[in-house]
Design a protein around this motif. Sequence first.
Motif, PDB file in Angstrom:
ATOM      1  N   ASP A   1       9.452  21.982  -6.787  1.00 32.73           N
ATOM      2  CA  ASP A   1      10.471  23.025  -6.721  1.00 32.73           C
ATOM      3  C   ASP A   1      11.383  22.776  -5.531  1.00 32.73           C
ATOM      4  O   ASP A   1      11.139  21.896  -4.701  1.00 32.73           O
ATOM      5  CB  ASP A   1       9.832  24.415  -6.642  1.00 32.73           C
ATOM      6  CG  ASP A   1       8.862  24.551  -5.464  1.00 32.73           C
ATOM      7  OD1 ASP A   1       9.192  24.049  -4.361  1.00 32.73           O
ATOM      8  OD2 ASP A   1       7.785  25.138  -5.635  1.00 32.73           O
ATOM      9  N   ASP A   2      12.458  23.559  -5.441  1.00 37.73           N
ATOM     10  CA  ASP A   2      13.475  23.322  -4.408  1.00 37.73           C
ATOM     11  C   ASP A   2      12.903  23.433  -3.002  1.00 37.73           C
ATOM     12  O   ASP A   2      13.287  22.672  -2.104  1.00 37.73           O
ATOM     13  CB  ASP A   2      14.625  24.321  -4.583  1.00 37.73           C
ATOM     14  CG  ASP A   2      15.432  24.051  -5.837  1.00 37.73           C
ATOM     15  OD1 ASP A   2      15.270  22.947  -6.400  1.00 37.73           O
ATOM     16  OD2 ASP A   2      16.212  24.927  -6.259  1.00 37.73           O
ATOM     17  N   GLU A   3      11.996  24.367  -2.796  1.00 34.11           N
ATOM     18  CA  GLU A   3      11.430  24.536  -1.460  1.00 34.11           C
ATOM     19  C   GLU A   3      10.636  23.305  -1.051  1.00 34.11           C
ATOM     20  O   GLU A   3      10.714  22.842   0.090  1.00 34.11           O
ATOM     21  CB  GLU A   3      10.533  25.777  -1.442  1.00 34.11           C
ATOM     22  CG  GLU A   3      10.015  26.125  -0.050  1.00 34.11           C
ATOM     23  CD  GLU A   3       9.234  27.430  -0.025  1.00 34.11           C
ATOM     24  OE1 GLU A   3       8.595  27.708   0.999  1.00 34.11           O
ATOM     25  OE2 GLU A   3       9.283  28.177  -1.030  1.00 34.11           O
ATOM     26  N   HIS A   4       9.883  22.740  -1.999  1.00 33.40           N
ATOM     27  CA  HIS A   4       9.119  21.535  -1.693  1.00 33.40           C
ATOM     28  C   HIS A   4      10.045  20.337  -1.463  1.00 33.40           C
ATOM     29  O   HIS A   4       9.742  19.453  -0.659  1.00 33.40           O
ATOM     30  CB  HIS A   4       8.148  21.232  -2.831  1.00 33.40           C
ATOM     31  CG  HIS A   4       6.866  22.008  -2.758  1.00 33.40           C
ATOM     32  ND1 HIS A   4       6.729  23.258  -3.303  1.00 33.40           N
ATOM     33  CD2 HIS A   4       5.667  21.712  -2.171  1.00 33.40           C
ATOM     34  CE1 HIS A   4       5.513  23.694  -3.091  1.00 33.40           C
ATOM     35  NE2 HIS A   4       4.835  22.791  -2.402  1.00 33.40           N
ATOM     36  N   LYS A   5      11.169  20.301  -2.164  1.00 36.07           N
ATOM     37  CA  LYS A   5      12.124  19.205  -1.959  1.00 36.07           C
ATOM     38  C   LYS A   5      12.666  19.218  -0.533  1.00 36.07           C
ATOM     39  O   LYS A   5      12.832  18.158   0.093  1.00 36.07           O
ATOM     40  CB  LYS A   5      13.269  19.307  -2.959  1.00 36.07           C
ATOM     41  CG  LYS A   5      12.891  18.960  -4.391  1.00 36.07           C
ATOM     42  CD  LYS A   5      14.084  19.103  -5.325  1.00 36.07           C
ATOM     43  CE  LYS A   5      13.700  18.778  -6.757  1.00 36.07           C
ATOM     44  NZ  LYS A   5      14.843  18.942  -7.689  1.00 36.07           N
ATOM     45  N   ILE A   6      12.956  20.408  -0.022  1.00 38.70           N
ATOM     46  CA  ILE A   6      13.436  20.516   1.361  1.00 38.70           C
ATOM     47  C   ILE A   6      12.363  20.002   2.317  1.00 38.70           C
ATOM     48  O   ILE A   6      12.651  19.254   3.269  1.00 38.70           O
ATOM     49  CB  ILE A   6      13.794  21.980   1.691  1.00 38.70           C
ATOM     50  CG1 ILE A   6      14.931  22.478   0.800  1.00 38.70           C
ATOM     51  CG2 ILE A   6      14.166  22.113   3.166  1.00 38.70           C
ATOM     52  CD1 ILE A   6      16.229  21.748   0.979  1.00 38.70           C
ATOM     53  N   THR A   7      11.114  20.375   2.047  1.00 41.21           N
ATOM     54  CA  THR A   7      10.019  19.920   2.904  1.00 41.21           C
ATOM     55  C   THR A   7       9.882  18.400   2.847  1.00 41.21           C
ATOM     56  O   THR A   7       9.680  17.738   3.871  1.00 41.21           O
ATOM     57  CB  THR A   7       8.701  20.587   2.470  1.00 41.21           C
ATOM     58  OG1 THR A   7       8.848  22.004   2.508  1.00 41.21           O
ATOM     59  CG2 THR A   7       7.565  20.179   3.393  1.00 41.21           C
ATOM     60  N   GLU A   8       9.990  17.841   1.652  1.00 39.97           N
ATOM     61  CA  GLU A   8       9.891  16.386   1.512  1.00 39.97           C
ATOM     62  C   GLU A   8      11.011  15.687   2.279  1.00 39.97           C
ATOM     63  O   GLU A   8      10.785  14.644   2.910  1.00 39.97           O
ATOM     64  CB  GLU A   8       9.948  16.013   0.031  1.00 39.97           C
ATOM     65  CG  GLU A   8       8.694  16.412  -0.738  1.00 39.97           C
ATOM     66  CD  GLU A   8       8.807  16.101  -2.220  1.00 39.97           C
ATOM     67  OE1 GLU A   8       9.921  15.725  -2.662  1.00 39.97           O
ATOM     68  OE2 GLU A   8       7.797  16.223  -2.929  1.00 39.97           O
ATOM     69  N   MET A   9      12.208  16.257   2.218  1.00 40.43           N
ATOM     70  CA  MET A   9      13.324  15.666   2.967  1.00 40.43           C
ATOM     71  C   MET A   9      13.023  15.672   4.467  1.00 40.43           C
ATOM     72  O   MET A   9      13.276  14.687   5.177  1.00 40.43           O
ATOM     73  CB  MET A   9      14.606  16.442   2.691  1.00 40.43           C
ATOM     74  CG  MET A   9      15.827  15.907   3.445  1.00 40.43           C
ATOM     75  SD  MET A   9      17.216  17.046   3.417  1.00 40.43           S
ATOM     76  CE  MET A   9      16.548  18.397   4.389  1.00 40.43           C
TER      77      MET A   9
END
Length: 706
Positions: A301-309
């Motif tokens: 999800d978008d929140e996890h994508k931010i964390t991955e970045m």
Amino acid sequence: MRQKARDLFEKLGYRKIMMAGMLLTGIILYGFLLDSVQSDTYDIQLFQLSQETIRSEKTVEDPVKTELERQRLTEEVAPSYQFMSEIVDNQTALVASIFGYILEVKAPPEQEEDRLTKEEMIEKLREDLRLLETSDNGLRLTDDMLSSLLSLSEARLLNVQKELNNLLESSLNESIRVEEVARYRTEIEQEIRRNETIPNDIIQAAVTIGRFGIIANEVVNEELTAKQVEQIRNSVEPTRILQGQVLVQEGQVIDREVYRQLELAGMTEERLNYKPLLGLFIFVIIAVGLLFIVISRSKKDDEHKITEMLVVMVATSISLILMKLLSAISNNFDLVISFFFPTALAGMLVCLLVNERAAVYVTIFVSAAAGLMLPSGYSATLQVDVAFYILFGGLTAIYLIDRVGGRGRLLHISLAVAFANALFVAFYLLLGQTQYSWSEIAFYFSAAVVSGLLSGALAIGFLPFFESAFGMLSTMRLIELSNPNHPLLKKILMETPGTYHHSLMVANLADASCEAIGANGLLARVGCYYHDIGKTKYPQFFIENQVNIENPHDRLPPEKSRDIILAHGIQGAQMLKKHKMPKEIIDVAAQHHGTSLLKFFYYKAKETNPDVDENTYRYEGPKPQTKEIAIISIADSLEAAVRSMKEPTSEKIKKLVDSIVEDKLKDGQFEECDISLKELKKVKEVMCDTLNGIFHSRIEYPKETN
């Protein structure tokens, strides 16, 4: 801190945060790499002694020396000559014209009174021959010569003309260049003087006319010569100042030529060169653009994508900081110490915390950045040897990382990376033309081993920081939590063996189903191990633990049984929090029942009280928030139902699976997660196949008869 980050995410939104993160990443990369693309400059003065040995940091053309070489070769080009065959006819025609003028003047007039005196004849001849006298060769016939010619008869004049033309044709049929004209004129003069048919009194006039007739008939072809010169100039290889070339030795006087070369190499003063800055900007744009693509294609999800970045950005920054430190101390060593860099550190961290695709990207980028930042020569440009060294070491770790079974066995990967590094060092030493001593060879191989071991050690050291700071659950952490010797798993096994077996069965179902739809199977498996830990509070109240004992629910009112059963999810989440388990595992315990209805006790209570509130017999929830938990909820219900089924067959199992999934869909249990109907269909197929494999029909062997 995590809650504040979540609030910020909800306020700004995914797109704004992602754009800001990419911009910040680009700024960080540009800042780290800026010094690496700028050349060193020196404070030097003309005719001063150099304080150090200065080498050129780049290869650059020396236009002055290139032009000097072109001029030297141009001067050596021999002109191209062209033979002018028409000159023979032209010159003999001129001689014929001279004698024609003489004969014309000598011709008797129609009237006697028009006869000219000899002086008038000479004057008229002078007028007729004026053009020839002003030509390039300049025919110089004196009055005495003209007088002697006029004194000859027409026949003798024609005979002299014929002899002169024969001599001219003989000479002009040969190639005569400008520098040979004088020799041929001398030769024809000698021929004329030896010719007995030419009267002695006109010998001088004949010699003058003969010498006048000799001109160059092989002349320079300017066009062809110019083409040859141009070809020669174009064929000259530019003279270059080579990368690593010594421009001035320590203690050497900096004369004009040395200063010119230093200036040409851009090493004399601080001058802003926009070309490398623009090149670095393009490099950063490419790097950030690829990072955006890699993160955007994540299935999280978008929140996890931010964390991955953020994980990628921090892991990359750590690598860049280590490169800066190595680069700063490299001048203190005669050997290349860049091989000490932990080649697999960034790749390990990103592979464990994000995914393999992102890890490969980070490894490629870090290797390219190392080619710019880590010195292994005299240039600020890309060092391919260091870049390949880090690339191969990093990829080795990434493709082996899934084959280890825990943080303690990460040493195996480090040893593999060390071996890969050593192989590359062997390639590096064998490919180069430099002769290395045994101590230097030992140094480079030691650096390769240290690099591999350091990669694993630093990865182990940084993992807890990343997991804590970003709230992430790494593959290594999940593998550790799956260890049967974990205290909580031992507790489940010892206190609720039936629940332990149930959890293993649910884990198998959930793992296979998650893998089939691209979800995190390992997370689902480990979550299943702990999902019913709340049952350790009152183990005997759960049917899988009721072995050879009376069911205690038979003596309890449905309200009391309800409270015990519904509480096991909340109690399990509390126990996991107390033991500081990862949030993802806690969520499995709290959400695997969602808000589903405890049907057995609800209908039992309804027998005595038809007005009972259905909501009081539902789990507190929340509903499953992820695909993994949704699949676990299906597997949990299914395993319990199949276990109670008598003589399960493929048809019965399929109907049961369809019924449970349909019931949960109608009850709205999957409304808050992003699992699709297509994925649910795949999950049902996998669960049917798995259960059929577990409960396959056994062949009954005939009893032996005596």
